[in-house]
Motif scaffolding. Structure first.
Motif, short mmCIF file in Angstrom:
data_model
loop_
_atom_site.label_atom_id
_atom_site.label_comp_id
_atom_site.label_asym_id
_atom_site.label_seq_id
_atom_site.Cartn_x
_atom_site.Cartn_y
_atom_site.Cartn_z
N GLN A 194 0.52 -1.69 0.01
CA GLN A 194 0.11 -0.05 0.61
C GLN A 194 0.80 1.24 -0.02
O GLN A 194 2.07 1.23 1.12
CB GLN A 194 -0.87 -0.01 1.30
N ILE A 195 0.33 2.15 -0.79
CA ILE A 195 1.33 3.65 -1.02
C ILE A 195 1.03 4.37 -0.85
O ILE A 195 -0.26 4.60 -2.12
CB ILE A 195 2.69 3.49 -2.54
N VAL A 196 0.33 5.84 -0.29
CA VAL A 196 -0.22 6.68 -0.55
C VAL A 196 0.96 8.01 -0.99
O VAL A 196 2.61 8.65 -0.77
CB VAL A 196 -0.32 7.47 0.89
N ALA A 197 0.78 8.77 -2.28
CA ALA A 197 1.96 9.29 -3.17
C ALA A 197 0.84 10.35 -3.24
O ALA A 197 -0.45 10.51 -3.16
CB ALA A 197 2.65 8.77 -4.22
N GLU A 198 1.78 11.67 -3.62
CA GLU A 198 0.96 12.86 -3.42
C GLU A 198 0.03 12.58 -5.34
O GLU A 198 -0.68 13.35 -5.95
CB GLU A 198 2.03 14.27 -4.64
N SER A 199 0.04 11.55 -6.81
CA SER A 199 -0.45 11.75 -7.43
C SER A 199 0.23 9.97 -7.96
O SER A 199 0.60 9.92 -7.51
CB SER A 199 0.42 12.24 -8.40
N ARG A 200 -0.98 10.22 -8.79
CA ARG A 200 -1.20 8.52 -9.15
C ARG A 200 0.71 7.83 -9.78
O ARG A 200 0.87 6.48 -9.70
CB ARG A 200 -2.05 7.34 -10.26
#
Length: 315
Positions: free
Chosen positions: A30-36
Motif C-alpha cells: 500500500q502506497i499513499v502518494a501525491e499522484s498516481r
C-alpha cells in the motif's frame, strides 16, 4: 509557494496491490502518494528491490546467491553486502538469544518430519549429533572479508530474509519523491513508514476461525510487526502431537508459548525476536525483548495466559 500549497491540498492517490512473490508468501503493498504516477514509481521501486534481494536470499531458488554459497562448503567465498548483513544478523541473534535463534533449526524440522512419516520419535543418537554440530558457528569470517561455510546440516535464513526484504521494499518505496506513506505486509509480517500507521488485529492462535475475536489490537506506526506460534502446525508422531517450533538447543519441539506478537522499529528485528520468543521460556523471552531497543511483545502461554513487555501498547 503556490504550487506547494496546491500539492498539499490535492487529494492523495492510494495504491493497493497484492502479489505472490516473496519466498512463497503473499505480499501486500500500500502506497499513499501525491499522484498516481508517483505511487506507481514507488511501487516499481519496491518490486525491483524485491526481485533483487530474492535473487540473493531465496533458499528455494538453486540459482540464488545463498543456494550457490551453500553448495560450496569449506571454501572461502566473497559474498554480496546484503547476504553478509543477513549472516551477521544471524550471528547476532544466535548470540543474544543463547542459541534459541539458530539458522540450523531447520535440520531438526527435517528430522521430526521424517519421524511423523515413520510414526516414531527421532533417534536419540541422531538428535545428539545435530545438537553437537550446532554448538559450533555455522560459518567463519575471514580477515579479507570472505566467509567459509562450516555447517553440514541444512540452513534456513527465512526468519531473517523475509523481514530484511520487507524493510528494503518499504524503504525503497518511501524514498521516491511525493510518497507520504508505505505499508508492506508479507503474510502478517509488516512494516509501515509515514502516515497514521495501521491498527493490527492480533489473531488468537488458539482458534483458526476467521470471525474469532482478536487477541489484541495494536497500532503499528513507523515500525514493524511480526507474529509466530505453534498452535496449528506441527508433527503427529504416533499418538502424540508436537509443535513445529523446535528448540535448536535440545532438538525437541516446545509448547510453552502458544503465540507471540512483536513490534519493533524494523521487520527483520521483529521477525528474529518472534522466532526466539517462541523457543525461550517466557521470563527469558520478556527479558530479551526489554533489552532490544524500542521492541515490545505480547506472549500467550499454553494455558491461555497473556504476558506483555513494558513497551507493549496494544489493548
Amino acid at each position: 509557494m503556490l504550487s506547494r500549497l496546491l500539492t498539499q491540498l490535492r487529494r492523495p492517490y492510494r495504491l493497493h496491490s497484492v502479489y505472490e512473490r516473496l519466498l512463497g508468501t503473499e505480499i501486500e503493498l500500500q502506497i499513499v502518494a501525491e499522484s498516481r504516477p508517483r505511487a506507481e514509481r514507488a511501487e516499481q521501486a519496491a518490486l525491483a528491490e524485491l526481485e533483487r534481494l530474492t535473487a540473493i536470499l531465496n533458499r528455494f531458488d538453486p540459482q540464488s546467491e545463498l543456494r550457490r554459497w551453500l553448495a560450496r562448503p569449506h571454501e572461502q567465498v566473497r559474498l554480496s553486502p546484503e547476504l553478509r548483513e543477513v549472516l551477521r544478523l544471524a550471528d547476532y541473534w544466535r548470540e543474544v538469544s543463547g542459541g534459541a535463534f539458530h539458522v540450523g533449526a531447520d535440520a531438526f524440522g527435517a528430522l521430526w518430519q521424517a519421524a511423523a512419516q515413520q510414526r516414531q520419535a527421532p533417534e536419540a543418537e541422531r538428535l545428539e549429533q545435530l545438537i553437537s554440530a550446532l554448538q559450533d558457528p555455522p560459518w567463519t569470517w575471514q580477515k579479507d572479508g570472505t566467509l567459509t561455510l562450516k555447517a553440514t546440516y541444512p540452513l534456513g535464513l527465512n526468519a531473517l530474509a523475509k523481514g530484511y526484504i520487507v524493510d528494503a521494499m518499504a524503504e525503497a518505496a518511501k524514498s521516491e519523491d511525493g510518497v507520504r506513506a508505505v505499508l508492506v505486509n508479507a503474510g502478517g509480517d509488516l512494516r509501515t513508514i509515514g502516515g497514521e500507521g495501521l491498527t493490527v488485529q492480533v489473531a488468537d492462535p488458539r482458534t483458526a476461525q476467521d470471525n474469532a475475536a482478536p487477541l489484541a489490537r495494536v497500532l503499528v506506526r513507523n515500525g514493524a510487526l511480526a507474529s509466530s506460534g505453534g498452535a496449528h502446525r506441527g508433527y503427529q508422531v504416533g499418538h502424540n502431537w508436537y509443535s513445529h517450533v523446535i528448540d535448536p538447543r535440545t532438538g525437541q519441539p516446545v509448547g510453552r508459548v502458544t503465540g507471540v506478537t512483536v513490534t519493533a522499529p524494523d521487520c527483520v528485528t521483529a521477525d528474529a525476536l518472534a522466532t526466539a520468543l517462541s523457543v525461550l521460556d517466557i521470563p527469558a523471552g520478556l527479558e530479551l525483548t526489554e533489552a532490544t531497543p524500542d521492541a515490545a511483545a505480547l506472549l500467550l502461554d499454553h494455558e491461555g495466559k497473556k504476558y506483555t513487555t513494558s513497551r507493549w501498547v496494544g489493548h
